[in-house]
Design a protein around this motif. Structure first.
Motif, mmCIF file in Angstrom:
data_model
loop_
_atom_site.group_PDB
_atom_site.id
_atom_site.type_symbol
_atom_site.label_atom_id
_atom_site.label_comp_id
_atom_site.label_asym_id
_atom_site.label_seq_id
_atom_site.Cartn_x
_atom_site.Cartn_y
_atom_site.Cartn_z
ATOM 1 N N GLY A 1 43.513 41.172 28.358
ATOM 2 C CA GLY A 1 44.198 40.587 29.500
ATOM 3 C C GLY A 1 43.804 39.175 29.831
ATOM 4 N N GLY A 2 42.782 38.640 29.127
ATOM 5 C CA GLY A 2 42.374 37.260 29.351
ATOM 6 C C GLY A 2 41.750 37.043 30.716
ATOM 7 N N PHE A 3 41.487 35.769 31.024
ATOM 8 C CA PHE A 3 40.928 35.403 32.328
ATOM 9 C C PHE A 3 41.572 34.103 32.782
ATOM 10 C CE2 PHE A 3 38.075 33.120 35.124
ATOM 11 C CZ PHE A 3 37.705 34.098 36.033
ATOM 12 N N GLU A 4 42.076 34.089 33.998
ATOM 13 C CA GLU A 4 42.682 32.899 34.602
ATOM 14 C C GLU A 4 42.202 32.834 36.036
ATOM 15 O OE1 GLU A 4 45.058 29.744 35.890
ATOM 16 O OE2 GLU A 4 44.946 31.699 36.864
ATOM 17 N N HIS A 5 41.599 31.703 36.421
ATOM 18 C CA HIS A 5 40.865 31.702 37.689
ATOM 19 C C HIS A 5 41.766 31.822 38.914
ATOM 20 C CE1 HIS A 5 41.656 27.261 37.946
ATOM 21 N NE2 HIS A 5 41.545 27.489 39.241
ATOM 22 N N ASN A 6 43.042 31.442 38.826
ATOM 23 C CA ASN A 6 43.928 31.629 39.978
ATOM 24 C C ASN A 6 44.244 33.105 40.208
ATOM 25 O OD1 ASN A 6 44.568 28.847 40.907
ATOM 26 N ND2 ASN A 6 45.229 28.647 38.793
ATOM 27 N N ILE A 7 44.494 33.807 39.118
ATOM 28 C CA ILE A 7 44.725 35.246 39.245
ATOM 29 C C ILE A 7 43.438 35.932 39.713
ATOM 30 C CG2 ILE A 7 45.422 37.332 38.025
ATOM 31 C CD1 ILE A 7 47.638 35.200 38.505
ATOM 32 N N GLN A 8 42.282 35.418 39.268
ATOM 33 C CA GLN A 8 41.013 35.960 39.756
ATOM 34 C C GLN A 8 40.844 35.682 41.246
ATOM 35 O OE1 GLN A 8 39.198 37.862 37.956
ATOM 36 N NE2 GLN A 8 37.408 38.169 39.256
ATOM 37 N N SER A 9 41.304 34.534 41.713
ATOM 38 C CA SER A 9 41.272 34.239 43.157
ATOM 39 C C SER A 9 42.077 35.274 43.927
ATOM 40 C CB SER A 9 41.831 32.833 43.428
ATOM 41 O OG SER A 9 41.046 31.838 42.813
ATOM 42 N N LEU A 10 43.235 35.643 43.367
ATOM 43 C CA LEU A 10 44.058 36.660 44.010
ATOM 44 C C LEU A 10 43.336 38.010 44.013
ATOM 45 C CD1 LEU A 10 46.889 37.070 45.299
ATOM 46 C CD2 LEU A 10 47.659 37.854 43.048
ATOM 47 N N ARG A 11 42.667 38.357 42.903
ATOM 48 C CA ARG A 11 41.897 39.605 42.855
ATOM 49 C C ARG A 11 40.818 39.617 43.939
ATOM 50 N NH1 ARG A 11 41.571 43.113 38.817
ATOM 51 N NH2 ARG A 11 39.295 43.249 38.818
ATOM 52 N N ILE A 12 40.205 38.484 44.156
ATOM 53 C CA ILE A 12 39.138 38.403 45.156
ATOM 54 C C ILE A 12 39.681 38.679 46.552
ATOM 55 C CG2 ILE A 12 37.609 36.773 46.350
ATOM 56 C CD1 ILE A 12 37.044 35.542 43.573
ATOM 57 N N VAL A 13 40.762 37.996 46.921
ATOM 58 C CA VAL A 13 41.270 38.166 48.286
ATOM 59 C C VAL A 13 41.995 39.495 48.460
ATOM 60 C CG1 VAL A 13 41.444 35.670 48.636
ATOM 61 C CG2 VAL A 13 43.462 36.938 47.849
ATOM 62 N N SER B 1 38.494 48.356 28.209
ATOM 63 C CA SER B 1 39.089 47.150 28.785
ATOM 64 C C SER B 1 38.791 47.060 30.284
ATOM 65 C CB SER B 1 40.604 47.145 28.542
ATOM 66 O OG SER B 1 41.198 45.980 29.059
ATOM 67 N N ASP B 2 38.902 48.175 30.984
ATOM 68 C CA ASP B 2 38.605 48.192 32.423
ATOM 69 C C ASP B 2 37.137 47.877 32.673
ATOM 70 O OD1 ASP B 2 41.221 48.831 32.958
ATOM 71 O OD2 ASP B 2 40.852 50.995 33.115
ATOM 72 N N LYS B 3 36.273 48.400 31.815
ATOM 73 C CA LYS B 3 34.844 48.133 31.972
ATOM 74 C C LYS B 3 34.532 46.656 31.747
ATOM 75 C CE LYS B 3 33.290 52.804 30.691
ATOM 76 N NZ LYS B 3 32.767 53.146 32.020
ATOM 77 N N LYS B 4 35.207 46.050 30.770
ATOM 78 C CA LYS B 4 35.017 44.615 30.529
ATOM 79 C C LYS B 4 35.520 43.798 31.715
ATOM 80 C CE LYS B 4 35.717 42.854 26.444
ATOM 81 N NZ LYS B 4 36.344 42.488 25.140
ATOM 82 N N ARG B 5 36.580 44.286 32.380
ATOM 83 C CA ARG B 5 37.081 43.578 33.562
ATOM 84 C C ARG B 5 36.053 43.611 34.681
ATOM 85 N NH1 ARG B 5 40.240 39.602 33.761
ATOM 86 N NH2 ARG B 5 41.578 40.703 32.260
ATOM 87 N N VAL B 6 35.322 44.711 34.808
ATOM 88 C CA VAL B 6 34.253 44.786 35.805
ATOM 89 C C VAL B 6 33.180 43.740 35.508
ATOM 90 C CG1 VAL B 6 32.394 46.230 36.751
ATOM 91 C CG2 VAL B 6 34.656 47.221 36.351
ATOM 92 N N LEU B 7 32.800 43.615 34.239
ATOM 93 C CA LEU B 7 31.812 42.597 33.864
ATOM 94 C C LEU B 7 32.342 41.198 34.161
ATOM 95 C CD1 LEU B 7 30.458 43.934 30.430
ATOM 96 C CD2 LEU B 7 29.472 44.209 32.717
ATOM 97 N N THR B 8 33.636 40.989 33.919
ATOM 98 C CA THR B 8 34.256 39.691 34.204
ATOM 99 C C THR B 8 34.225 39.397 35.698
ATOM 100 O OG1 THR B 8 35.706 39.923 32.287
ATOM 101 C CG2 THR B 8 36.361 38.334 33.947
ATOM 102 N N ASP B 9 34.542 40.397 36.519
ATOM 103 C CA ASP B 9 34.473 40.212 37.970
ATOM 104 C C ASP B 9 33.054 39.833 38.401
ATOM 105 O OD1 ASP B 9 37.153 40.849 38.278
ATOM 106 O OD2 ASP B 9 36.767 42.956 38.762
ATOM 107 N N TYR B 10 32.075 40.512 37.833
ATOM 108 C CA TYR B 10 30.676 40.272 38.181
ATOM 109 C C TYR B 10 30.248 38.869 37.784
ATOM 110 C CZ TYR B 10 25.539 40.814 37.897
ATOM 111 O OH TYR B 10 24.180 40.661 38.025
ATOM 112 N N ILE B 11 30.520 38.472 36.544
ATOM 113 C CA ILE B 11 30.041 37.182 36.045
ATOM 114 C C ILE B 11 30.808 36.024 36.659
ATOM 115 C CG2 ILE B 11 29.851 35.761 33.967
ATOM 116 C CD1 ILE B 11 29.239 38.365 32.429
ATOM 117 N N SER B 12 32.113 36.169 36.830
ATOM 118 C CA SER B 12 32.890 35.068 37.403
ATOM 119 C C SER B 12 32.484 34.792 38.848
ATOM 120 C CB SER B 12 34.390 35.368 37.327
ATOM 121 O OG SER B 12 34.751 36.457 38.161
ATOM 122 N N GLY B 13 31.958 35.803 39.522
ATOM 123 C CA GLY B 13 31.523 35.610 40.899
ATOM 124 C C GLY B 13 30.152 34.988 41.039
#
Length: 404
Positions: free
Chosen positions: A134-146, A365-377
């Motif tokens: 699913g890749g990583f894009e910081h604007n979509i990550q901003s939306l995930r955060i809020v 894939s879901d587990k990797k997304r958790v790691l991405t959430d953790y590291i990007s924050g």
């Protein structure tokens, strides 16, 4: 006659003072995730702004890289100071054009919440690590955060922001930003003028302050600025020389401030004048007119914007690709990759909150997304401290993990 609340008075002021094409608080599509929560003292967009301002992700921006790592000096921009400057530019456009300042400010404050440590280099590395997931894009990550990652309320996760604020985050687009927004934001051809104002305020801000930081760092000089032979920069230098009698003999810091200040003034004028022309040319009278117009109304003249893009290209080639900056970027990428790959092998090293989330995630894939959430924050400092603790043989593991 019932007494109006402060919020209702503010909403009436908006109706009376803002342009017809501005996004009014009283006409918001509301908080579509968890229902509306009215406040007697603030409009819905003011409340969005405040929720973002008090979020953990916003606070952490002060320790995230803009271009130069925070360890390189205290006087360079961080992701937080960049965000504040974007908000300031967007609010200037809003005041002149009669737009909703509060909505502009809310979108601007949130537009980089999802940014990784170590700037765009960190984003590129996480995107590569998640290439098949699913890749990583910081604007979509901003939306995930809020929408879900912030934990501030008892009844739901996320900040439960209004549709217009969330749309401005999801559809934020610049040279570095090409998000594919979720389907719910495809209901309109275009986003609000307030979102468009933030879109153009972002490159104006980072181009100006990155130029100033590069001048202060000694990567560029005013002689280099003259040698660009860029019509926009030539115009700015001529104006500086004419307006400031001491410009040519000033020290580097003062020269950079005067140069960037004048560049910002020129950029603001060209955006405001072109936007006013567009409003008339495309007969923009209502929010609905904005929504169904494919082109961005808040814009700069094509020729001037071309000069501005050439200035950005110059910075890319002569600042962002400097050996020192590239070394910093590669260090950041290495830190992120090693932490990610090691935690994927040994998730028991995660802090308790993230270990629980990792365990509850379904597939790989879901587990990797958790790691991405953790590291990007993470902030730059946290990532570097964690790297040292994980990989430096004699680094002591003395503190309890702080939850990110």
């Amino acid at each position: 006659m019932p007494t109006l609340t402060t919020r209702e008075k503010l909403e009436r002021i908006e109706e009376q003072s803002l342009a017809l094409y501005a996004t009014k608080s009283a006409q918001s599509l509301g908080r579509t995730l968890h229902g509306d929560e009215h406040d007697d003292f603030r409009t819905c967009f003011q409340r969005d702004r405040d929720r973002i301002l008090y979020s953990k992700a916003f606070k952490d921006l002060q320790y995230k890289t803009q271009v130069f790592l925070i360890t390189e000096g205290d006087f360079y921009r961080t992701r937080l100071t960049h965000t504040l400057e974007v908000a300031q530019h967007a609010r200037t456009f809003a005041r002149v054009l009669g737009l909703n300042e509060d909505l502009c400010e809310a979108i601007a404050y949130a537009h980089d919440l999802g940014h990784t440590p170590f700037g765009h280099a960190g984003e590129e590395e996480l995107d590569e690590l998640m290439r098949n997931d699913g890749g990583f894009e910081h604007n979509i990550q901003s939306l995930r955060i809020v929408d879900s990652l912030e934990k501030r309320y008892r009844d739901y996760d996320g900040l439960n922001l209004c549709f217009e604020t969330r749309e401005g985050i999801a559809r934020h687009k610049t040279t570095h930003d090409h998000p594919v927004p979720p389907a719910e934001f495809n209901r309109y051809i275009n986003s609000t003028l307030e979102a468009q104002a933030v879109n153009i305020a972002d490159p104006l801000a980072y181009c100006a302050h990155d130029l100033e930081d590069a001048l202060n760092a000694g990567y560029l000089s005013t002689d280099d600025a003259r040698a660009m032979d860029n019509p926009l920069m030539n115009k700015v230098l001529k104006k500086c020389t004419g307006q400031f009698s001491n410009f040519l003999v000033s020290d580097t810091v003062l020269q950079s401030r005067l140069l960037v200040r004048t560049l910002i003034e020129e950029a603001n004028v060209m955006v405001i004048r072109e936007t006013q022309r567009n409003l008339e040319q495309y007969n923009i009278r209502t929010v609905e007119d904005v929504r169904r117009t494919a082109m961005d109304i808040v814009a700069a003249p094509a020729e001037d914007w071309g000069d501005f893009n050439r200035l950005k290209d110059y910075l890319y080639d002569n600042v962002y690709k400097k050996a020192q900056v590239c070394i910093m970027n590669e260090k950041g990428k290495l830190v992120i990759r090693r932490i990610f790959e090691h935690l994927e092998k040994a998730p028991e090293m995660l802090p308790s909150l993230w270990r629980t989330r990792y365990g509850q995630a379904g597939n790989r894939s879901d587990k990797k997304r958790v790691l991405t959430d953790y590291i990007s924050g993470m902030t730059d400092r946290y990532a570097m401290d964690l790297y040292q603790m994980m990989f430096a043989p004699y680094e002591k593991v003395m503190f309890e993990f702080r939850e990110r």
